[in-house]
Design a protein around this motif. Sequence first.
Motif, PDB file in Angstrom:
ATOM      1  N   ALA A  94      14.593  71.900  43.026  1.00 39.59           N
ATOM      2  CA  ALA A  94      14.842  70.549  42.502  1.00 39.59           C
ATOM      3  C   ALA A  94      16.301  70.213  42.696  1.00 39.59           C
ATOM      4  O   ALA A  94      17.181  71.055  42.470  1.00 39.59           O
ATOM      5  CB  ALA A  94      14.453  70.441  41.038  1.00 39.59           C
ATOM      6  N   PHE A 125      14.369  63.787  40.801  1.00 39.11           N
ATOM      7  CA  PHE A 125      14.101  63.056  39.562  1.00 39.11           C
ATOM      8  C   PHE A 125      15.218  62.059  39.311  1.00 39.11           C
ATOM      9  O   PHE A 125      16.279  62.129  39.931  1.00 39.11           O
ATOM     10  CB  PHE A 125      14.001  64.028  38.369  1.00 39.11           C
ATOM     11  CG  PHE A 125      12.851  64.989  38.505  1.00 39.11           C
ATOM     12  CD1 PHE A 125      11.577  64.634  38.084  1.00 39.11           C
ATOM     13  CD2 PHE A 125      13.050  66.244  39.073  1.00 39.11           C
ATOM     14  CE1 PHE A 125      10.512  65.518  38.225  1.00 39.11           C
ATOM     15  CE2 PHE A 125      11.991  67.126  39.210  1.00 39.11           C
ATOM     16  CZ  PHE A 125      10.718  66.768  38.790  1.00 39.11           C
ATOM     17  N   SER A 126      14.975  61.139  38.354  1.00 40.30           N
ATOM     18  CA  SER A 126      15.993  60.173  37.931  1.00 40.30           C
ATOM     19  C   SER A 126      16.528  59.432  39.160  1.00 40.30           C
ATOM     20  O   SER A 126      15.767  59.109  40.065  1.00 40.30           O
ATOM     21  CB  SER A 126      17.098  60.906  37.147  1.00 40.30           C
ATOM     22  OG  SER A 126      18.119  60.038  36.740  1.00 40.30           O
ATOM     23  N   LEU A 163      12.008  68.708  44.978  1.00 40.86           N
ATOM     24  CA  LEU A 163      11.668  67.672  43.986  1.00 40.86           C
ATOM     25  C   LEU A 163      12.916  66.874  43.621  1.00 40.86           C
ATOM     26  O   LEU A 163      14.021  67.425  43.560  1.00 40.86           O
ATOM     27  CB  LEU A 163      11.103  68.311  42.719  1.00 40.86           C
ATOM     28  CG  LEU A 163       9.987  69.341  42.895  1.00 40.86           C
ATOM     29  CD1 LEU A 163       9.505  69.836  41.532  1.00 40.86           C
ATOM     30  CD2 LEU A 163       8.817  68.752  43.690  1.00 40.86           C
ATOM     31  N   ASP A 177      15.228  57.833  43.063  1.00 41.82           N
ATOM     32  CA  ASP A 177      15.436  56.459  43.546  1.00 41.82           C
ATOM     33  C   ASP A 177      16.123  56.466  44.910  1.00 41.82           C
ATOM     34  O   ASP A 177      15.732  55.742  45.825  1.00 41.82           O
ATOM     35  CB  ASP A 177      16.306  55.659  42.559  1.00 41.82           C
ATOM     36  CG  ASP A 177      15.605  55.413  41.230  1.00 41.82           C
ATOM     37  OD1 ASP A 177      14.393  55.728  41.117  1.00 41.82           O
ATOM     38  OD2 ASP A 177      16.270  54.919  40.302  1.00 41.82           O
ATOM     39  N   ARG A 230       9.630  61.346  45.115  1.00 43.39           N
ATOM     40  CA  ARG A 230       9.676  62.323  44.036  1.00 43.39           C
ATOM     41  C   ARG A 230       9.651  63.740  44.613  1.00 43.39           C
ATOM     42  O   ARG A 230      10.088  64.673  43.949  1.00 43.39           O
ATOM     43  CB  ARG A 230       8.485  62.154  43.079  1.00 43.39           C
ATOM     44  CG  ARG A 230       8.363  60.786  42.413  1.00 43.39           C
ATOM     45  CD  ARG A 230       9.249  60.640  41.217  1.00 43.39           C
ATOM     46  NE  ARG A 230       8.806  61.405  40.064  1.00 43.39           N
ATOM     47  CZ  ARG A 230       9.449  61.404  38.895  1.00 43.39           C
ATOM     48  NH1 ARG A 230      10.566  60.701  38.732  1.00 43.39           N
ATOM     49  NH2 ARG A 230       9.009  62.109  37.876  1.00 43.39           N
TER      50      ARG A 230
END
Lengths: 79, 79, 139, 139
Positions: free
Chosen positions: B71, B8-9, B6, B13, B18
């Motif tokens: 993550a 994030f933030s 995963l 990008d 994601r």
Amino acid sequence: MSIMVLFFSFAADRMNARQKLYDLDGTMTVKEFFEKFLVKPLGDPFDAWLFSVNQEWVDGDALLHDGDEVAVVPPVSGG
Amino acid sequence: MSIMVLFFSFAADRMNARQKLYDLDGTMTVKEFFEKFLVKPLGDPFDAWLFSVNQEWVDGDALLHDGDEVAVVPPVSGG
Amino acid sequence: MDVYQITQQVIDPSALLQALEDPGAGAQVLFLGTVRNEFEGRASQGLFYDVYPQMAEAQIRKIGEELKEEFSVRHIVIVHRIGSLPVGTISVAVAVSAAHRDAAFAAARAGIDRVKERVPIWKKEHWADGSSAWHDDKS
Amino acid sequence: MDVYQITQQVIDPSALLQALEDPGAGAQVLFLGTVRNEFEGRASQGLFYDVYPQMAEAQIRKIGEELKEEFSVRHIVIVHRIGSLPVGTISVAVAVSAAHRDAAFAAARAGIDRVKERVPIWKKEHWADGSSAWHDDKS
């Protein structure tokens, strides 16, 4: 000269009064006033109390003036 | 074995995703996995990122297992 | 009652304080984080909060359990809001009740510090000039 | 907006938090003191608060002014309720907003400490057994 003395909490209970007017012969300190007029009815010595004059905390050598509002009270315990 | 990763933030990008599924030949550490698959697309070195495995923060020598949820994220900045 | 929550809804401080109620508690400390109109001197119109939801909920619950072990506290509330929040909005709340104020202040402070260190939530600043950028993105 | 008040009315935390609002504030800390169901192990049903009203208002205002000088804070609220309050009632609130949490926590803590040291308010405990006694009365 005269001063108005206020009592709160158990100081009021021991004095049977919330306030009393005292006539003084002349100027004196808070401590001198306490020893002359209050140590007996309040029952505990000077160090057991707090003092304010005109709503500011003071110590025993503060001088009293005609018309002063004095409070003689136990340690505060708010909150 | 395969792991779900995963992002994030700004990690999301930079990956344009994601989440991504990765197939691994065999067991490896988080750091080995990062160096092999992620350092290039993410653009910043290992020390710039935080890692969790199955929702617990881990460091680079944590071993990956089949089915792990990993993550790879920037430092947290909540509040 | 303890409350640990990641939410998209408005955070209502009254409801959180009610959760803390306890006849043995003499002290409640509530910390509220709100969205500021500037960051490092640059004008902002708000923040977007991204979250890793399941891990974030697990982390705030764990922080609450740590606080209960380390401090003499009665109840703990940790709530973090996510999504796009304009200036002035409450984004995070940490609230604690305890018999005495030493423990309440210490636990609330430790609580918000740990939330900011360890809960997987990321802020994107919506600058007043219309551009936006993730915090900590040096690229 | 700053609020300094001695009151006989219910203290409403929401109203106090509204007074603190400021687009430059990122941190709010609210301390609430509530009446406990025991004191030093003895069961209580509540407290009566006596006050020297004009002096108490002057003192909390002065404490607020000190906090503004000593800490980087935006707004300050200090409210103390007096009269007979049952267990669970909010008796005192100190709330602070600031750009950052260090200042908000430090000012709120200093605020309640100074209120308890210097504001002329006295507590009489209404014990669960029906008797009552002033705090600090050793007679």
